[in-house]
Enzyme design. Structure first.
Site, short mmCIF file in Angstrom:
data_model
loop_
_atom_site.label_atom_id
_atom_site.label_comp_id
_atom_site.label_asym_id
_atom_site.label_seq_id
_atom_site.Cartn_x
_atom_site.Cartn_y
_atom_site.Cartn_z
CG HIS A 239 -32.30 4.80 -19.18
ND1 HIS A 239 -32.88 5.88 -19.80
CD2 HIS A 239 -30.96 4.96 -19.33
CE1 HIS A 239 -31.93 6.66 -20.31
NE2 HIS A 239 -30.74 6.12 -20.04
CG HIS B 55 -28.61 8.17 -16.17
ND1 HIS B 55 -27.42 8.82 -16.48
CD2 HIS B 55 -29.21 7.94 -17.36
CE1 HIS B 55 -27.34 8.99 -17.78
NE2 HIS B 55 -28.41 8.45 -18.35
N GLY C 10 -23.43 5.58 -25.49
CA GLY C 10 -24.66 6.35 -25.68
C GLY C 10 -25.03 7.24 -24.50
CD GLN C 11 -22.81 8.24 -18.79
OE1 GLN C 11 -21.69 7.84 -19.08
NE2 GLN C 11 -23.19 8.43 -17.55
CB THR C 12 -26.71 12.18 -23.56
OG1 THR C 12 -27.84 11.84 -22.75
CG2 THR C 12 -26.81 11.48 -24.90
CB VAL C 13 -26.83 13.06 -18.39
CG1 VAL C 13 -26.64 13.86 -17.11
CG2 VAL C 13 -27.94 13.68 -19.24
CD GLN D 105 -27.87 4.47 -23.64
OE1 GLN D 105 -27.65 3.81 -24.63
NE2 GLN D 105 -28.46 5.65 -23.68
CG ASN E 294 -36.61 10.59 -19.07
OD1 ASN E 294 -36.29 11.57 -19.72
ND2 ASN E 294 -35.93 9.47 -19.09
CG HIS F 18 -25.03 12.17 -12.26
ND1 HIS F 18 -25.68 13.21 -11.61
CD2 HIS F 18 -24.87 11.19 -11.34
CE1 HIS F 18 -25.90 12.86 -10.36
NE2 HIS F 18 -25.42 11.62 -10.17
P1 AMP Z 1 -28.55 8.74 -21.48
O1 AMP Z 1 -28.65 9.01 -22.96
O2 AMP Z 1 -28.47 7.29 -21.15
O3 AMP Z 1 -27.44 9.55 -20.83
O4 AMP Z 1 -29.94 9.22 -20.85
C1 AMP Z 1 -30.19 10.54 -20.45
C2 AMP Z 1 -31.64 10.56 -20.00
O5 AMP Z 1 -31.83 11.68 -19.18
C3 AMP Z 1 -32.66 10.66 -21.14
O6 AMP Z 1 -33.68 9.70 -20.91
C4 AMP Z 1 -33.17 12.10 -21.03
O7 AMP Z 1 -34.51 12.21 -21.47
C5 AMP Z 1 -33.04 12.32 -19.53
N1 AMP Z 1 -32.84 13.71 -19.10
C6 AMP Z 1 -31.93 14.58 -19.53
N2 AMP Z 1 -31.99 15.74 -18.83
C7 AMP Z 1 -32.96 15.58 -17.90
C8 AMP Z 1 -33.52 16.41 -16.87
N3 AMP Z 1 -33.08 17.66 -16.65
N4 AMP Z 1 -34.52 15.91 -16.12
C9 AMP Z 1 -34.98 14.66 -16.34
N5 AMP Z 1 -34.50 13.82 -17.29
C10 AMP Z 1 -33.52 14.27 -18.07
#
Ligand code: AMP
Length: 173
Positions: free
Chosen positions: A99, A97, A90-93, A84, A28, A95
């Site tokens: 945790h 994943h 709360g999902q920010t990326v 998320q 992370n 794609h």
């Molecule tokens: P979420 O808020 O559930 O979408 O979680 C996104 C997670 O991705 C968080 O724990 C960030 O710290 C992690 N993250 C975002 N960008 C990267 C990256 N380029 N490499 C590794 N972890 C990342």
């Protein structure tokens, strides 16, 4: 050589420690706990329901295997395993994943405070708990070198899996 992506972000293979034909494990950028890692399908799909049966299977098996190793290696006693699924959750990326976070008794004053910490919404949590604000302020993005070093240490535990299950590409870089 496979190009790995986490949502829109290209990911260096040296930051990956677990790899099979359908999923990979990424250290992370901003871990909430020591050993906080992410399990991600290779295919870039935003929602959990977008996964094929094979991807969903491999993702959950990976979370089991990786959870076992990070709990042991980071001296945890339990794990928080969470998804998320969608921006309103709360999902920010965008794609999928999972945790995986090693946990210890008392690591957070209120056990469930870890969930807002995963979100790190600016300012929002600070007003609630001072110690959480301090933790957030300290949580800077890590360098590529630090991430690659951690991935290298974890990778050795999954070499056999990579070779047997179509993920040898992380070893070929
Ligand atoms: P979420 O808020 O559930 O979408 O979680 C996104 C997670 O991705 C968080 O724990 C960030 O710290 C992690 N993250 C975002 N960008 C990267 C990256 N380029 N490499 C590794 N972890 C990342």
């Amino acid at each position: 050589m496979t190009a790995f992506k986490f949502g829109p972000y290209p990911i260096s293979a040296s930051e990956i420690f677990y790899s099979t034909r359908n999923v990979f494990g990424l250290v992370n950028l901003k871990p909430v706990t020591p050993g906080h890692v992410l399990i991600i399908p290779r295919r870039v799909v935003p929602r959990f329901a977008d996964l094929t049966t094979a991807e969903a299977h491999d993702l959950v098996i990976a979370a089991q295997r990786v959870g076992k190793v990070v709990e042991r290696e980071y001296k945890g006693e339990s794990l928080t395993i969470t998804v998320q699924d969608g921006p309103a959750a709360g999902q920010t990326v965008p794609h999928v994943h999972i945790h995986v976070m090693p946990r210890r008794k008392g690591d957070w004053a209120d056990n469930d405070d870890i969930y807002p910490e995963i979100n790190r919404k600016e300012g929002e949590l600070g007003r609630a708990l001072k110690n959480r604000v301090d933790a957030e302020a300290e949580r800077k993005p890590r360098s590529h070198e630090e991430m690659a070093e951690e991935a290298g240490k974890l990778r050795v535990f999954f070499k056999d899996v990579s070779q047997a299950e179509g993920g040898a590409d992380i070893w070929n870089n």
